[in-house]
Design an enzyme around this catalytic site. Structure first.
Site, short mmCIF file in Angstrom:
data_model
loop_
_atom_site.label_atom_id
_atom_site.label_comp_id
_atom_site.label_asym_id
_atom_site.label_seq_id
_atom_site.Cartn_x
_atom_site.Cartn_y
_atom_site.Cartn_z
CB SER A 10 -0.90 0.00 1.24
OG SER A 10 -1.40 1.31 1.44
CG HIS A 35 -3.89 -1.57 -1.56
ND1 HIS A 35 -4.97 -2.41 -1.76
CD2 HIS A 35 -4.26 -0.74 -0.57
CE1 HIS A 35 -5.95 -2.08 -0.93
NE2 HIS A 35 -5.53 -1.07 -0.19
CG ASP A 37 -5.11 2.37 1.03
OD1 ASP A 37 -6.06 1.57 0.97
OD2 ASP A 37 -3.96 2.06 1.37
CG MET A 39 -8.50 7.01 2.72
SD MET A 39 -7.64 6.98 4.30
CE MET A 39 -6.72 5.43 4.15
CG HIS A 68 -9.29 0.06 -0.16
ND1 HIS A 68 -8.65 -0.17 1.05
CD2 HIS A 68 -10.63 -0.01 0.11
CE1 HIS A 68 -9.57 -0.36 1.98
NE2 HIS A 68 -10.76 -0.27 1.45
CG MET A 70 -11.38 3.07 2.34
SD MET A 70 -9.81 3.05 3.21
CE MET A 70 -8.69 3.15 1.82
CG MET A 139 -11.71 -2.95 5.39
SD MET A 139 -10.18 -2.52 4.54
CE MET A 139 -9.29 -1.60 5.80
N GLY A 144 -9.04 3.93 7.24
CA GLY A 144 -8.78 5.35 7.42
C GLY A 144 -7.32 5.71 7.62
CG PHE A 145 -5.82 6.89 10.15
CD1 PHE A 145 -5.32 8.14 9.80
CD2 PHE A 145 -7.10 6.81 10.68
CE1 PHE A 145 -6.08 9.28 9.98
CE2 PHE A 145 -7.87 7.95 10.86
CZ PHE A 145 -7.35 9.19 10.51
N GLY A 146 -3.04 4.09 7.96
CA GLY A 146 -2.06 3.01 7.99
C GLY A 146 -1.54 2.85 9.42
N GLY A 147 -0.83 1.77 9.65
CA GLY A 147 -0.14 1.58 10.92
C GLY A 147 -1.02 1.26 12.11
CG ASP A 177 -6.16 -2.86 3.42
OD1 ASP A 177 -5.13 -2.54 4.02
OD2 ASP A 177 -6.76 -2.11 2.62
N GLY A 178 -4.83 -4.22 6.59
CA GLY A 178 -4.74 -3.52 7.86
C GLY A 178 -4.00 -4.32 8.92
N GLY A 179 -2.87 -3.79 9.35
CA GLY A 179 -2.12 -4.45 10.42
C GLY A 179 -1.46 -5.76 10.01
C1 DX5 Z 1 -6.32 1.47 5.78
C2 DX5 Z 1 -5.88 1.17 4.37
C3 DX5 Z 1 -4.74 0.25 4.27
C4 DX5 Z 1 -3.48 0.72 4.90
C5 DX5 Z 1 -2.81 -0.47 5.50
O1 DX5 Z 1 -7.52 2.12 5.80
O2 DX5 Z 1 -6.94 0.63 3.63
O3 DX5 Z 1 -4.51 -0.18 2.92
O4 DX5 Z 1 -2.58 1.33 4.02
O5 DX5 Z 1 -1.75 -0.04 6.22
P1 DX5 Z 1 -0.97 -0.97 7.26
O6 DX5 Z 1 -0.44 -2.14 6.50
O7 DX5 Z 1 0.11 -0.07 7.73
O8 DX5 Z 1 -1.94 -1.35 8.33
ZN ZN Z 2 -6.43 -0.30 1.61
#
Ligand code: DX5
Ligand code: ZN
Length: 225
Positions: A10, A35, A37, A39, A68, A70, A139, A144-147, A177-179
């Site tokens: 991503s 990927h 994202d 938003m 993706h 959102m 999901m 909404g956020f990475g990390g 997707d996520g974590g």
């Molecule tokens: C979150 C995104 C993800 C995000 C994943 O809303 O859809 O694609 O980038 O980030 P990580 O891998 O850091 O959780």
């Molecule tokens: Zn995503």
């Protein structure tokens, strides 16, 4: 039955001042998708990028780009993302009152169609549209956020989605997707995922994109039954 595990870095976690280089690094390191994202600050609290960035990514790689979305009212923007070079357009179940129509619209543009489910949205809600889908995205954090930290309760939904896909639409891909990192990747793969989206586990790593992707792939064993 064995299925290959695919990795979708991503770019949300990439260095946007060097986006082209980061995408090329992921490409050379064997990424299966890029990927992106998107938003809108309404459906999710964050604002990111639009078709312009998809077009820029399209210019530096031949890899499939999974977008993706959102965003609320995704139908308004599907054609723009398709024209920009998206290979897969994934909308959120929660944003589409006329989901069947939205999916047909995506497929009519010769783009693969995906539907994403928030952590609180049950997999069973896809039963009426699954036979039209190329991808289901479960999901594993709130979008909404990475990390963010992986939500373990999503594992049972991944298992349920895998069962539904095997029964109704075996060609459909199951993305998470996520974590996702070296600890959580083996668990989601064991539950049935075959595409792993990862941002923080790949781009900001000191060891480099190549080593980070290799570690992630090795953590899953590569191919699973
Ligand atoms: C979150 C995104 C993800 C995000 C994943 O809303 O859809 O694609 O980038 O980030 P990580 O891998 O850091 O959780
Ligand atoms: Zn995503």
């Amino acid at each position: 039955m064995t299925r290959p595990i695919r990795i979708a870095p991503s770019i949300l976690s990439a260095d946007f001042a060097h986006l082209g280089e980061q995408v090329r690094e992921a490409d050379i390191a064997g990424a299966d998708f890029i990927h992106v994202d998107v938003m809108d600050g309404h459906f999710v609290p964050n604002i990111t990028v639009g078709p312009l960035v998809v077009r820029a990514v399209r210019g530096v790689t031949d890899l499939p780009i999974s977008v993706h979305l959102m965003i609320e009212e995704p139908d308004r923007y599907l054609a723009d993302f398709a024209k920009a070079g998206a290979s897969v357009l994934t909308v959120h179940w929660e944003t589409c009152p006329h989901l069947h129509r939205t999916i047909q619209c995506v497929k009519g543009m010769d783009v693969l169609a995906g539907v994403a489910l928030n952590p609180a949205t049950p997999a069973g809600l896809l039963v009426e549209v699954l036979s039209y889908l190329d991808l289901v995205l479960v999901m594993t954090v709130n979008p909404g956020f990475g990390g963010q930290e992986f939500i373990p309760g999503t594992l049972s939904k991944i298992r349920q989605a895998r069962q539904m896909i095997n029964d109704l639409q075996p060609a459909c891909m199951l993305e998470v997707d996520g974590g996702i990192n070296t600890q959580t990747a083996p668990r989601v793969v064991a539950a049935g995922a075959d595409i792993l989206v990862a941002g923080e586990a790949i781009f900001p790593c000191e060891e480099g994109v190549d080593a980070a992707m290799r570690r992630l792939r090795e953590s899953t064993g590569g191919v699973h039954s």
